[in-house]
Design a protein around this motif. Structure first.
Motif, PDB file in Angstrom:
ATOM      1  N   VAL A   1      -8.918  -2.819  -6.365  1.00 20.11           N
ATOM      2  CA  VAL A   1      -8.664  -2.365  -4.999  1.00 20.11           C
ATOM      3  C   VAL A   1      -7.699  -3.317  -4.287  1.00 20.11           C
ATOM      4  O   VAL A   1      -6.854  -2.887  -3.500  1.00 20.11           O
ATOM      5  CB  VAL A   1      -9.980  -2.249  -4.206  1.00 20.11           C
ATOM      6  CG1 VAL A   1      -9.713  -1.907  -2.748  1.00 20.11           C
ATOM      7  CG2 VAL A   1     -10.894  -1.205  -4.832  1.00 20.11           C
ATOM      8  N   ALA A   2      -7.816  -4.613  -4.581  1.00 21.21           N
ATOM      9  CA  ALA A   2      -6.926  -5.593  -3.950  1.00 21.21           C
ATOM     10  C   ALA A   2      -5.468  -5.276  -4.251  1.00 21.21           C
ATOM     11  O   ALA A   2      -4.601  -5.362  -3.375  1.00 21.21           O
ATOM     12  CB  ALA A   2      -7.277  -6.999  -4.439  1.00 21.21           C
ATOM     13  N   GLY A   3      -5.184  -4.880  -5.499  1.00 19.18           N
ATOM     14  CA  GLY A   3      -3.816  -4.520  -5.876  1.00 19.18           C
ATOM     15  C   GLY A   3      -3.322  -3.307  -5.105  1.00 19.18           C
ATOM     16  O   GLY A   3      -2.166  -3.259  -4.668  1.00 19.18           O
ATOM     17  N   ALA A   4      -4.205  -2.319  -4.929  1.00 18.06           N
ATOM     18  CA  ALA A   4      -3.829  -1.120  -4.176  1.00 18.06           C
ATOM     19  C   ALA A   4      -3.526  -1.459  -2.725  1.00 18.06           C
ATOM     20  O   ALA A   4      -2.604  -0.896  -2.118  1.00 18.06           O
ATOM     21  CB  ALA A   4      -4.950  -0.082  -4.260  1.00 18.06           C
ATOM     22  N   MET A   5      -4.291  -2.390  -2.157  1.00 16.37           N
ATOM     23  CA  MET A   5      -4.050  -2.781  -0.768  1.00 16.37           C
ATOM     24  C   MET A   5      -2.732  -3.548  -0.623  1.00 16.37           C
ATOM     25  O   MET A   5      -2.009  -3.381   0.357  1.00 16.37           O
ATOM     26  CB  MET A   5      -5.217  -3.633  -0.256  1.00 16.37           C
ATOM     27  CG  MET A   5      -6.536  -2.883  -0.138  1.00 16.37           C
ATOM     28  SD  MET A   5      -6.431  -1.368   0.837  1.00 16.37           S
ATOM     29  CE  MET A   5      -6.370  -0.102  -0.454  1.00 16.37           C
ATOM     30  N   VAL A   6      -2.420  -4.389  -1.594  1.00 15.67           N
ATOM     31  CA  VAL A   6      -1.135  -5.100  -1.576  1.00 15.67           C
ATOM     32  C   VAL A   6       0.004  -4.089  -1.680  1.00 15.67           C
ATOM     33  O   VAL A   6       1.020  -4.193  -0.978  1.00 15.67           O
ATOM     34  CB  VAL A   6      -1.068  -6.118  -2.727  1.00 15.67           C
ATOM     35  CG1 VAL A   6       0.358  -6.657  -2.874  1.00 15.67           C
ATOM     36  CG2 VAL A   6      -2.029  -7.269  -2.474  1.00 15.67           C
ATOM     37  N   GLY A   7      -0.156  -3.082  -2.551  1.00 15.81           N
ATOM     38  CA  GLY A   7       0.850  -2.034  -2.684  1.00 15.81           C
ATOM     39  C   GLY A   7       1.034  -1.263  -1.391  1.00 15.81           C
ATOM     40  O   GLY A   7       2.166  -0.932  -0.996  1.00 15.81           O
ATOM     41  N   SER A   8      -0.066  -0.974  -0.694  1.00 20.74           N
ATOM     42  CA  SER A   8       0.010  -0.277   0.589  1.00 20.74           C
ATOM     43  C   SER A   8       0.750  -1.123   1.616  1.00 20.74           C
ATOM     44  O   SER A   8       1.534  -0.609   2.418  1.00 20.74           O
ATOM     45  CB  SER A   8      -1.398   0.045   1.100  1.00 20.74           C
ATOM     46  OG  SER A   8      -2.072   0.922   0.226  1.00 20.74           O
TER      47      SER A   8
ATOM     48  N   LEU B   1       5.867  -2.205   4.634  1.00 22.31           N
ATOM     49  CA  LEU B   1       7.092  -2.974   4.888  1.00 22.31           C
ATOM     50  C   LEU B   1       8.326  -2.086   4.810  1.00 22.31           C
ATOM     51  O   LEU B   1       9.272  -2.251   5.587  1.00 22.31           O
ATOM     52  CB  LEU B   1       7.217  -4.104   3.858  1.00 22.31           C
ATOM     53  CG  LEU B   1       6.407  -5.377   4.091  1.00 22.31           C
ATOM     54  CD1 LEU B   1       6.650  -6.359   2.953  1.00 22.31           C
ATOM     55  CD2 LEU B   1       6.773  -6.020   5.429  1.00 22.31           C
ATOM     56  N   VAL B   2       8.312  -1.144   3.859  1.00 29.94           N
ATOM     57  CA  VAL B   2       9.442  -0.218   3.721  1.00 29.94           C
ATOM     58  C   VAL B   2       9.611   0.596   5.004  1.00 29.94           C
ATOM     59  O   VAL B   2      10.737   0.810   5.473  1.00 29.94           O
ATOM     60  CB  VAL B   2       9.233   0.715   2.510  1.00 29.94           C
ATOM     61  CG1 VAL B   2      10.350   1.753   2.438  1.00 29.94           C
ATOM     62  CG2 VAL B   2       9.195  -0.091   1.216  1.00 29.94           C
ATOM     63  N   TYR B   3       8.498   1.047   5.576  1.00 32.17           N
ATOM     64  CA  TYR B   3       8.566   1.765   6.851  1.00 32.17           C
ATOM     65  C   TYR B   3       9.279   0.918   7.910  1.00 32.17           C
ATOM     66  O   TYR B   3      10.127   1.420   8.660  1.00 32.17           O
ATOM     67  CB  TYR B   3       7.157   2.094   7.351  1.00 32.17           C
ATOM     68  CG  TYR B   3       6.511   3.300   6.734  1.00 32.17           C
ATOM     69  CD1 TYR B   3       6.619   4.548   7.335  1.00 32.17           C
ATOM     70  CD2 TYR B   3       5.773   3.195   5.560  1.00 32.17           C
ATOM     71  CE1 TYR B   3       6.008   5.657   6.791  1.00 32.17           C
ATOM     72  CE2 TYR B   3       5.155   4.302   5.006  1.00 32.17           C
ATOM     73  CZ  TYR B   3       5.279   5.536   5.620  1.00 32.17           C
ATOM     74  OH  TYR B   3       4.679   6.628   5.066  1.00 32.17           O
TER      75      TYR B   3
ATOM     76  N   MET C   1       4.165   1.648  -6.062  1.00 30.00           N
ATOM     77  CA  MET C   1       3.792   2.097  -4.720  1.00 30.00           C
ATOM     78  C   MET C   1       4.984   2.330  -3.791  1.00 30.00           C
ATOM     79  O   MET C   1       5.011   3.305  -3.035  1.00 30.00           O
ATOM     80  CB  MET C   1       2.848   1.074  -4.077  1.00 30.00           C
ATOM     81  CG  MET C   1       1.540   0.877  -4.804  1.00 30.00           C
ATOM     82  SD  MET C   1       0.335   2.174  -4.512  1.00 30.00           S
ATOM     83  CE  MET C   1      -0.170   1.855  -2.833  1.00 30.00           C
ATOM     84  N   VAL C   2       5.963   1.446  -3.827  1.00 26.46           N
ATOM     85  CA  VAL C   2       7.040   1.479  -2.843  1.00 26.46           C
ATOM     86  C   VAL C   2       7.854   2.775  -2.847  1.00 26.46           C
ATOM     87  O   VAL C   2       8.165   3.312  -1.766  1.00 26.46           O
ATOM     88  CB  VAL C   2       7.966   0.259  -3.030  1.00 26.46           C
ATOM     89  CG1 VAL C   2       9.263   0.439  -2.241  1.00 26.46           C
ATOM     90  CG2 VAL C   2       7.248  -1.004  -2.566  1.00 26.46           C
ATOM     91  N   PRO C   3       8.231   3.346  -4.017  1.00 22.17           N
ATOM     92  CA  PRO C   3       9.041   4.579  -3.975  1.00 22.17           C
ATOM     93  C   PRO C   3       8.400   5.718  -3.190  1.00 22.17           C
ATOM     94  O   PRO C   3       9.109   6.544  -2.609  1.00 22.17           O
ATOM     95  CB  PRO C   3       9.184   4.947  -5.457  1.00 22.17           C
ATOM     96  CG  PRO C   3       9.061   3.650  -6.181  1.00 22.17           C
ATOM     97  CD  PRO C   3       8.041   2.877  -5.405  1.00 22.17           C
TER      98      PRO C   3
END
Length: 462
Positions: free
Chosen positions: A90-97, A102-104, A258-260
């Motif tokens: 879950v920690a990885g998913a939160m970092v990805g979010s 940041l992209v926004y 996640m970013v794309p």
């Protein structure tokens, strides 16, 4: 055709005796879809409700109370969250979010400096449409597995009873979508979940032990304070630098996964803003500006990543509520956000959501994921993309096969760009490299500012 006058304009405060009911309308409209995302990704639904509420309040603040939009869990991030959670937790998913948020912020800054033409060049309909189709079709197997197989088994075990529950749920959802009118037509997911849940009870596949435990705790409390303590519980938040160290988790693999998807949801957000502008009769792309609304969306995703919830995005269901009720008040939207936060802290609500069988969610998901794919197809049709042009045919074909087929590129031993992320990147590159870029825009309406001047005049008509 004259537009009906607003029942409550954007900055009007509703009467106290109507405020709660009007806010509950918005909450119910987003409730089914918002709890489905954490249900599929393994995140706590209570946290999703809380992060949705706080994200919406932040959005209203950043847009200076000028845009009546509610933000809920984003379907676009379901697949990457599942994939990242399997490899990095879950920690990885939160970092990805957080990285997606940041992209926004970067996109909002660029729009404030250069306008939206560069975004149109990067993400024309010929790229975004097929990517959205891939998002829906990529989740199809998840919906079917939930509908057909016994949950919690190491191997897939077919269950006719679970499939029947899923099909009944699907049928109720379809009937609600087609035949219900007015406000009820906006709640097919909620009706499907409730109807499927009731049918699942008759089939004996609902585990109500959690509900019974909550009820026992409430009824056995010996004092008023004890009852309050039993009713309200702390959600299972996952907070950075408290529950995990982001610097130890972050990786290129998470970023590529996640970013794309942030680029796709930003484009969807823009479409929602145009629809909302036409409904309300105010040009939100100019005031407060697309940069402000995208920044608000990004901050809402930041908040979700700091609490352990899925990324947030604007919700079409709530735009539908605005269109039907003509209640545009941001105070009503804010009220819905506050109620969502309160619901997230009520243990009984969490227990009821947790007792929903996977077959019920599978039945709803069959329709929802199909709608996501169809909305990508609709984008291509609405923008009149000509598939007689080889360029368009090539871009769409490559995106679909790479995304649905599950192709991947092994960048390093640990970093892999796969599936939908790879499809989005390849689609963007093909669009930039192949000649005839103007053919990928179609009629170019995707980023066209909505004509609301006539609507504004009509709003003056009693």
């Amino acid at each position: 055709m004259k537009q009906r006058k607003a029942a409550l304009d954007v900055n009007e405060v509703p009467a106290m005796n109507k405020w709660l009911v009007l806010s509950l309308q918005h909450l119910f409209a987003m409730f089914g879809a918002t709890i489905l995302v954490p249900f599929l990704t393994g995140l706590p639904p209570s946290v999703a409700l809380v992060s949705s509420g706080f994200g919406t309040l932040a959005y209203l603040l950043i847009t200076r109370g000028k845009v009546p939009a509610y933000l809920g869990s984003s379907f676009a991030f379901i697949a990457p969250i599942i994939e990242v959670s399997q490899s990095s937790g879950v920690a990885g998913a939160m970092v990805g979010s957080f990285l997606a948020g940041l992209v926004y912020g970067v996109v909002a800054l660029l729009i404030s400096m250069f306008g939206t033409k560069w975004l149109m060049a990067l993400l024309p309909p010929i790229v975004v449409g097929p990517v959205i189709i891939v998002i829906g079709l990529g989740l199809a197997s998840t919906a079917v597995d939930m509908a057909m197989y016994l949950p919690g088994q190491e191997e897939n075990i077919y269950s006719g009873k679970h499939l029947m529950v899923a099909l009944v749920t699907l049928a109720i959802t379809i009937i609600a979508s087609i035949y219900f009118k007015g406000f009820f037509a906006l709640l097919p997911i909620l009706f499907g979940i409730i109807g499927g849940y009731v049918f699942a009870l008759t089939q004996g596949i609902v585990d109500t032990s959690g509900i019974q435990e909550e009820w026992t705790a409430i009824t056995s409390a010996g004092s008023f304070m004890g009852v309050l303590a039993a009713i309200f519980q702390m959600p299972e938040f996952v907070v950075p630098f408290v529950d995990f160290s982001p610097l130890e988790v972050v990786s290129w693999e998470i970023a590529f996964l996640m970013v794309p998807f942030a680029l796709v949801t930003i484009t969807e957000h823009t479409g929602d803003q145009m629809v909302l502008s036409k409904v309300v009769g105010k040009n939100f792309l100019k005031e407060p500006g697309l940069d402000k609304s995208i920044l608000g969306d990004g901050v809402a995703t930041f908040i979700a990543s700091c609490l352990g919830g899925p990324p947030n995005t604007t919700y079409g269901e709530n735009i539908g509520v605005l269109a039907i009720t003509r209640v545009f008040s941001v105070f009503v939207i804010g009220g819905a956000a506050v109620i969502a936060i309160i619901f997230g802290f009520i243990g009984m609500v969490t227990a009821i959501i947790g007792s929903i069988p996977t077959a019920v969610m599978g039945g709803v998901s069959i329709l929802l994921f199909g709608i996501i794919a169809s909305s990508g197809l609709r984008m291509l049709i609405d923008n009149q993309i000509d598939f007689g042009e080889k360029r368009n045919l090539i871009i769409a074909s490559v995106i679909l096969v790479i995304g649905v087929g599950g192709a991947f590129v092994q960048v390093t031993e640990e970093v892999q760009i796969a599936g939908m992320a790879l499809a989005a990147i390849v689609g963007i590159l093909l669009n930039l490299v192949l000649p005839g870029k103007e053919k990928g825009y179609g009629n170019g309406r995707m980023f066209e500012e909505p004509a609301v001047e006539e609507d504004e005049k009509n709003n003056q008509v009693a």
